[in-house]
Motif scaffolding. Sequence first.
Motif, short mmCIF file in Angstrom:
data_model
loop_
_atom_site.label_atom_id
_atom_site.label_comp_id
_atom_site.label_asym_id
_atom_site.label_seq_id
_atom_site.Cartn_x
_atom_site.Cartn_y
_atom_site.Cartn_z
N VAL A 32 12.20 -3.43 128.50
CA VAL A 32 10.75 -2.97 128.39
C VAL A 32 10.49 -1.98 127.73
CG1 VAL A 32 8.81 -2.90 129.88
CG2 VAL A 32 10.46 -4.44 130.70
N ALA A 33 9.69 -2.01 126.72
CA ALA A 33 9.11 -0.70 126.09
C ALA A 33 7.61 -0.47 126.37
CB ALA A 33 9.43 -0.85 124.52
N VAL A 34 7.36 0.86 126.62
CA VAL A 34 6.07 1.32 127.01
C VAL A 34 5.56 2.44 126.15
CG1 VAL A 34 4.48 2.22 129.02
CG2 VAL A 34 6.32 0.65 129.53
N THR A 35 4.20 2.19 125.67
CA THR A 35 3.81 3.29 125.03
C THR A 35 2.74 4.32 126.00
OG1 THR A 35 1.62 2.09 124.41
CG2 THR A 35 3.69 2.27 123.00
N ASP A 36 2.79 5.69 125.88
CA ASP A 36 1.85 6.20 126.64
C ASP A 36 0.32 6.02 126.51
OD1 ASP A 36 1.73 7.49 123.90
OD2 ASP A 36 0.81 9.45 124.88
N ASP A 37 -0.27 6.45 127.74
CA ASP A 37 -1.77 6.15 127.55
C ASP A 37 -2.24 7.49 128.40
OD1 ASP A 37 -4.13 4.72 126.81
OD2 ASP A 37 -3.97 3.62 128.69
N GLY A 38 -1.62 8.16 129.05
CA GLY A 38 -2.00 9.17 129.52
C GLY A 38 -1.14 9.68 130.80
N VAL A 51 10.30 4.47 125.99
CA VAL A 51 9.14 4.83 125.98
C VAL A 51 8.84 5.51 124.62
CG1 VAL A 51 7.56 6.64 126.85
CG2 VAL A 51 9.17 5.57 128.41
N LEU A 52 7.81 4.94 124.13
CA LEU A 52 7.14 5.77 122.72
C LEU A 52 5.89 6.40 122.90
CD1 LEU A 52 7.25 2.17 121.35
CD2 LEU A 52 8.62 3.94 120.29
N SER A 53 5.68 7.46 122.58
CA SER A 53 4.63 8.27 122.55
C SER A 53 4.12 8.59 121.28
CB SER A 53 4.80 9.29 123.78
OG SER A 53 5.67 10.33 122.90
N THR A 54 2.73 8.91 121.30
CA THR A 54 2.20 9.60 120.11
C THR A 54 2.24 11.20 120.19
OG1 THR A 54 0.09 9.29 121.20
CG2 THR A 54 0.90 7.49 119.61
N ARG A 63 4.96 12.60 126.16
CA ARG A 63 6.04 13.05 125.10
C ARG A 63 7.22 13.63 125.53
NH1 ARG A 63 1.07 15.16 122.66
NH2 ARG A 63 1.81 17.24 123.42
N GLU A 64 7.11 14.20 126.68
CA GLU A 64 8.43 14.85 127.54
C GLU A 64 9.22 13.76 127.96
OE1 GLU A 64 7.16 17.58 130.38
OE2 GLU A 64 6.84 19.19 129.02
N SER A 65 8.70 12.60 128.50
CA SER A 65 9.40 11.64 129.13
C SER A 65 9.85 10.48 127.97
CB SER A 65 8.64 10.91 130.10
OG SER A 65 7.44 10.38 129.61
N SER A 66 9.34 10.58 126.85
CA SER A 66 9.48 9.52 125.67
C SER A 66 10.98 9.66 125.07
CB SER A 66 8.56 9.94 124.48
OG SER A 66 7.31 9.76 124.98
N ASP A 67 11.42 8.40 124.69
CA ASP A 67 12.51 8.44 123.88
C ASP A 67 12.23 8.33 122.48
OD1 ASP A 67 14.40 7.32 126.01
OD2 ASP A 67 13.07 5.72 125.98
N ILE A 68 11.01 7.99 122.04
CA ILE A 68 10.70 8.32 120.79
C ILE A 68 9.19 8.76 120.45
CG2 ILE A 68 10.03 7.09 118.51
CD1 ILE A 68 11.92 4.86 119.21
N MET A 71 5.24 11.12 115.58
CA MET A 71 4.45 12.44 115.27
C MET A 71 3.06 12.19 114.77
SD MET A 71 6.47 14.46 116.73
CE MET A 71 5.84 16.00 116.30
N ASP A 72 3.10 11.12 113.80
CA ASP A 72 1.67 11.09 113.21
C ASP A 72 0.68 9.94 113.86
OD1 ASP A 72 2.99 8.80 112.15
OD2 ASP A 72 2.66 9.13 110.29
N ASP A 73 1.16 9.40 114.72
CA ASP A 73 0.44 8.30 115.56
C ASP A 73 0.41 6.94 114.80
OD1 ASP A 73 0.17 10.44 117.43
OD2 ASP A 73 -1.91 10.44 117.84
#
Length: 88
Positions: A32-38, A51-54, A63-68, A71-73
């Motif tokens: 399971v992959a999750v993107t950040d939302d807040g 975890v993917l974050s923008t 961002r601190e808990s992300s694997d990826i 940077m440019d969203d």
Amino acid sequence: MEKVEAKCVMSRSPPFDKLLMVQCLKQQGHVVAVTDDGTYDAASLKEADMVLSTGIQGTEVARESSDIVIMDDNFVLVDMLFRWRRCV
């Protein structure tokens, strides 16, 4: 569980629903992959396999808990990442 198996993408959902979906998918053996939302999504971010974050609009917590960190969203790059797989 049956409804979870039929879903590929979940968005605009309460944090508990996201966490429940991640847990159900993992129980069924999915990666399971999750993107950040807040900041409210910290539990589902922690539970996910990846975890993917923008970088621009994402929260510091995500961002601190992300694997990826994208940077440019630009999520178009995510498709390219998964096609390259282990080459990145």
